[in-house]
Scaffold this motif. Structure first.
Motif, short mmCIF file in Angstrom:
data_model
loop_
_atom_site.label_atom_id
_atom_site.label_comp_id
_atom_site.label_asym_id
_atom_site.label_seq_id
_atom_site.Cartn_x
_atom_site.Cartn_y
_atom_site.Cartn_z
N HIS A 1 35.32 7.70 23.53
CA HIS A 1 36.45 6.89 23.57
C HIS A 1 37.07 6.97 22.26
O HIS A 1 36.24 7.03 21.32
CB HIS A 1 36.30 5.43 24.16
N GLU B 1 35.07 10.97 32.05
CA GLU B 1 35.03 9.61 32.00
C GLU B 1 35.23 8.96 30.51
O GLU B 1 34.51 8.24 30.16
CB GLU B 1 33.80 9.00 32.54
N SER C 1 38.57 8.08 27.36
CA SER C 1 39.88 7.57 26.96
C SER C 1 40.06 7.70 25.81
O SER C 1 39.22 7.76 24.80
CB SER C 1 39.88 6.02 27.53
N HIS D 1 38.60 12.67 34.95
CA HIS D 1 38.90 11.26 35.02
C HIS D 1 38.76 10.57 33.32
O HIS D 1 38.14 9.94 32.71
CB HIS D 1 37.01 10.28 35.34
N HIS E 1 41.57 9.06 30.51
CA HIS E 1 42.65 8.19 30.67
C HIS E 1 43.30 7.97 29.29
O HIS E 1 42.90 7.42 28.47
CB HIS E 1 42.19 6.69 31.11
N GLY E 2 44.55 8.52 29.26
CA GLY E 2 45.06 8.61 27.87
C GLY E 2 44.51 9.74 26.95
O GLY E 2 43.48 9.57 26.23
N TYR F 1 42.03 14.14 38.31
CA TYR F 1 41.83 12.62 38.62
C TYR F 1 42.10 11.99 36.97
O TYR F 1 41.21 10.84 36.88
CB TYR F 1 40.57 12.33 38.67
N SER F 2 42.87 12.33 36.23
CA SER F 2 43.33 11.64 35.17
C SER F 2 44.81 11.19 34.88
O SER F 2 45.63 11.56 35.87
CB SER F 2 43.03 12.82 34.04
N ASP F 3 44.98 10.49 33.85
CA ASP F 3 46.40 10.21 33.68
C ASP F 3 46.96 9.86 32.12
O ASP F 3 45.92 9.88 31.38
CB ASP F 3 46.52 8.69 34.33
N HIS F 4 48.03 9.93 32.18
CA HIS F 4 48.66 9.77 30.66
C HIS F 4 48.16 10.59 29.78
O HIS F 4 47.45 10.67 28.54
CB HIS F 4 48.50 8.23 30.22
N MET G 1 46.92 13.74 39.63
CA MET G 1 47.00 13.28 38.10
C MET G 1 48.25 12.39 38.23
O MET G 1 49.18 12.72 38.99
CB MET G 1 47.20 14.25 37.14
N ASN G 2 48.46 11.28 37.21
CA ASN G 2 49.55 10.56 37.13
C ASN G 2 50.20 10.65 35.60
O ASN G 2 49.29 10.82 34.65
CB ASN G 2 49.54 9.03 37.35
#
Length: 281
Positions: A19, A37, A39, A56, A58-59, A77-80, A97-98
């Motif tokens: 992270h 996993e 961010s 996975h 995130h950001g 399976y990730s986003d941003h 993804m989103n």
């Protein structure tokens, strides 16, 4: 934020659960799930050779990077995500993804990319090879697309596309709420079974375009000479500039063109069979 630079990793999960990390000039060698996993990740000037590096996550930001063929299925399976100035030679990218924001990205094997994604914003995107880009995705905005992939934009919803040049087959099938501006669409069987497909200032080539379409709208569009048997069983409002070779059995609405080569209305036309077809005075 921690920085790791000028090194390489391989094997399984070398940066798992990291992270607030910036990797610069890092090579991910053969292995799996290097950045999983995680961010708040920034990757600049990196090379990805191993499978599934970003799952996975995130950001994250990816800039001036390269995904080798071995880096397949890299973003799932990730986003941003914000991705810029990146070349991808690996298939099956962007899945489930989103919130994807990309600019100046080239994909040389666009096989099964952008599947089941939501909220894609893209500028200057190039797709080559592969099949079924954007399958089942929605809320897409693209300005500047060059695509030579097959079966592009199937089962998508809520799309705004500008300044595109698409050479394909069976594009825009089963779509809903799609608008295409100022684009060139080349390929057979365009827009079949679509709902609320709107084409504005577009040039269309290929056999049997725009059949079985519901609430189709064409504004100031032109057609190539190979566009025969157009609009079969479609409901539409169409303003065509220049000529169209052949119109066959439209269901209802209005079609106006500067010139029409021929119109086929036969016993197979479907009710209400009241489409107005006319040439412009």
């Amino acid at each position: 934020m921690k920085t790791i630079s000028n090194t390489e990793f391989g094997g399984e999960r070398p940066l798992f659960a990291s992270h607030d990390l910036h990797i610069d000039n890092v090579t991910i060698r053969e292995g799996e799930s290097a950045i999983k996993e995680c961010s708040n990740i920034i990757a600049t000037n990196c090379r990805f050779e191993g499978n599934y590096p970003f799952w996975h996550v995130h950001g994250f930001t990816i800039d001036r990077c390269y995904f080798d063929v071995g880096g397949r299925s890299a973003l799932w399976y990730s986003d941003h995500l914000k991705m810029t100035n990146t070349k991808i030679d690996a298939p099956k990218m962007f899945r489930e993804m989103n919130d994807i924001d990309i600019e100046n990205v080239e994909m040389t094997d666009a096989d099964e990319v952008f599947w089941r994604c939501k909220r894609i914003n893209a500028k200057n995107l190039k797709l080559q090879g592969g099949t079924y880009p954007f399958m089942f995705s929605e809320d897409i905005t693209i300005d500047g697309l060059e695509s030579e992939s097959k079966y592009v934009f199937q089962y998508v919803k809520n799309v705004e596309l500008r300044n595109a040049r698409i050479t394909t087959k069976d594009a825009f099938w089963e779509v809903e709420n799609v608008t295409v501006y100022d684009s060139e669409l080349n390929g057979e069987y365009l827009g079949w079974h679509s709902r609320n497909l709107r084409l504005v200032n577009c040039h269309i080539t290929g056999e049997q375009p725009l059949c079985y379409a519901h609430d189709l709208v064409l504004e100031n569009c032109t057609f190539g000479p190979d566009c025969d048997r157009a609009f079969e069983y479609s409901t539409l409002q169409a303003d065509i500039r220049g000529s169209i070779t052949n119109i066959k059995n439209p269901t209802s609405g209005r079609i106006v063109a500067d010139a029409i080569g021929s119109v086929t209305i036969d016993e197979n036309i479907k009710a209400p069979a009241d489409c107005v077809i006319e040439t412009r005075p």
